[in-house]
Design a protein around this motif. Structure first.
Motif, PDB file in Angstrom:
ATOM      1  N   UNK A  61       4.908   9.981  52.923  1.00 19.30           N
ATOM      2  CA  UNK A  61       4.240   9.429  52.420  1.00 19.30           C
ATOM      3  C   UNK A  61       3.923   8.643  54.277  1.00 19.30           C
ATOM      4  N   UNK A  62       2.693   8.583  54.879  1.00 14.82           N
ATOM      5  CA  UNK A  62       2.520   8.968  56.346  1.00 14.82           C
ATOM      6  C   UNK A  62       1.331   9.088  56.740  1.00 14.82           C
ATOM      7  N   UNK A  63       0.769   7.897  57.579  1.00 17.68           N
ATOM      8  CA  UNK A  63      -1.163   8.440  57.881  1.00 17.68           C
ATOM      9  C   UNK A  63      -1.136   9.651  59.030  1.00 17.68           C
ATOM     10  N   UNK A  64       0.599   9.833  59.688  1.00 17.40           N
ATOM     11  CA  UNK A  64       0.320  10.494  61.005  1.00 17.40           C
ATOM     12  C   UNK A  64       0.640  11.895  60.836  1.00 17.40           C
ATOM     13  N   UNK A  65       0.342  12.705  60.994  1.00 16.16           N
ATOM     14  CA  UNK A  65       0.120  14.349  59.888  1.00 16.16           C
ATOM     15  C   UNK A  65       1.099  14.454  60.899  1.00 16.16           C
ATOM     16  N   UNK A  66       1.474  14.330  62.593  1.00 17.81           N
ATOM     17  CA  UNK A  66       2.393  14.997  62.702  1.00 17.81           C
ATOM     18  C   UNK A  66       3.846  14.287  62.301  1.00 17.81           C
ATOM     19  N   UNK A  67       4.055  13.836  61.959  1.00 20.22           N
ATOM     20  CA  UNK A  67       5.657  12.859  61.696  1.00 20.22           C
ATOM     21  C   UNK A  67       4.995  13.403  59.975  1.00 20.22           C
ATOM     22  N   UNK A  68       4.360  13.780  59.330  1.00 18.60           N
ATOM     23  CA  UNK A  68       4.503  14.663  57.782  1.00 18.60           C
ATOM     24  C   UNK A  68       5.124  16.150  58.235  1.00 18.60           C
ATOM     25  N   UNK A  69       4.126  16.542  59.615  1.00 16.48           N
ATOM     26  CA  UNK A  69       4.720  17.857  59.804  1.00 16.48           C
ATOM     27  C   UNK A  69       6.592  18.311  59.634  1.00 16.48           C
ATOM     28  N   UNK A  70       6.907  17.695  60.916  1.00 13.48           N
ATOM     29  CA  UNK A  70       8.643  17.292  61.324  1.00 13.48           C
ATOM     30  C   UNK A  70       9.108  17.046  59.864  1.00 13.48           C
ATOM     31  N   UNK A  71       8.791  16.247  59.087  1.00 11.85           N
ATOM     32  CA  UNK A  71       9.439  15.378  57.941  1.00 11.85           C
ATOM     33  C   UNK A  71       8.839  17.118  57.031  1.00 11.85           C
ATOM     34  N   UNK A  72       8.221  17.642  56.658  1.00  6.78           N
ATOM     35  CA  UNK A  72       7.633  18.999  55.609  1.00  6.78           C
ATOM     36  C   UNK A  72       9.559  20.038  56.285  1.00  6.78           C
ATOM     37  N   UNK A  73       8.746  20.279  57.787  1.00  2.00           N
ATOM     38  CA  UNK A  73       9.480  21.011  58.082  1.00  2.00           C
ATOM     39  C   UNK A  73      11.140  21.180  57.602  1.00  2.00           C
ATOM     40  N   UNK A  74      11.252  20.473  58.031  1.00  2.00           N
ATOM     41  CA  UNK A  74      13.042  19.597  58.055  1.00  2.00           C
ATOM     42  C   UNK A  74      14.095  19.740  56.440  1.00  2.00           C
ATOM     43  N   UNK A  75      12.690  19.000  56.146  1.00  2.00           N
ATOM     44  CA  UNK A  75      13.259  18.937  54.530  1.00  2.00           C
ATOM     45  C   UNK A  75      13.472  19.846  53.487  1.00  2.00           C
ATOM     46  N   UNK A  76      11.764  21.127  53.844  1.00  6.56           N
ATOM     47  CA  UNK A  76      12.146  22.426  53.203  1.00  6.56           C
ATOM     48  C   UNK A  76      13.371  23.119  54.322  1.00  6.56           C
TER      49      UNK A  76
END
Length: 191
Positions: free
Chosen positions: A13-28
């Motif tokens: 949960x974040x309103x900054x898409x760049x942070x979501x993208x970094x987290x999604x990449x690393x978590x996956x």
């Protein structure tokens, strides 16, 4: 539902898409499924409907701030919540942890440290969850000590019939104390 039922799912949960993208990449990359929300209201709805294994939650969100979302989610689910925030004052951390967050990480953060904290919090939550084979035949579990009643399944505490709001950590501490060998002043019953 989720991509792979055997993998743990993390709600980001974040309103900054760049942070979501970094987290999604690393978590996956670490083998987790991910779902995302960009505001507090959507986060609460997704948490309750999809029941992720862990939530990464920003504080400064549109529609509903992260602290309010954290409190609402914790009142409905026993899920580890890690706050990710640019707010690094001691008071911000204390408030976040007292509202039920299990960890507080300030931005900018080290991805390696974050992944280690995700794994550690998931390990802790695995210890307190019920084994899959016992979920089907699980009965309601209550611990009663005097005027105190703990509903272990619903994470609810009542004193003389009145509900008391506690964080997950406070509940677990109280449960631990209630399960200690009884003394002469306590009468304990299990149902």
């Amino acid at each position: 539902m989720f991509e792979d039922e055997d993998k743990k799912t993390i709600l980001i949960v974040d309103d900054e898409q760049s942070i979501i993208d970094i987290l999604v990449y690393n978590l996956k990359k670490e083998g987790y499924n991910t779902i995302e929300a960009n505001d507090g209201v959507t986060a609460v709805e997704m948490a309750i409907s999809q029941k992720p294994n862990l939530i990464l939650l920003d504080i400064m969100l549109p529609k509903m701030d992260g602290l309010t979302a954290c409190k609402k989610i914790k009142s409905a689910l026993n899920v580890p919540i890690l706050i990710l925030s640019a707010k690094d004052e001691e008071l911000d951390k204390i408030v976040g942890l007292e509202l039920g967050a299990d960890d507080y990480i300030t931005k900018p953060f080290s991805v390696r440290e974050l992944m280690a904290r995700v794994k550690a919090n998931l390990r802790k939550s695995d210890v307190t969850t019920v084994a899959p084979e016992t979920k089907e035949k699980k009965e309601e579990h209550k611990i009663e000590v005097g005027d105190l009643c703990l509903d272990v399944d619903r994470f609810e505490v009542k004193v003389r019939g009145e509900k008391v709001d506690l964080t997950v950590r406070e509940f677990e501490a109280l449960k631990y104390l209630a399960l200690q060998p009884r003394t002469n002043c306590f009468k304990r019953t299990f149902t």
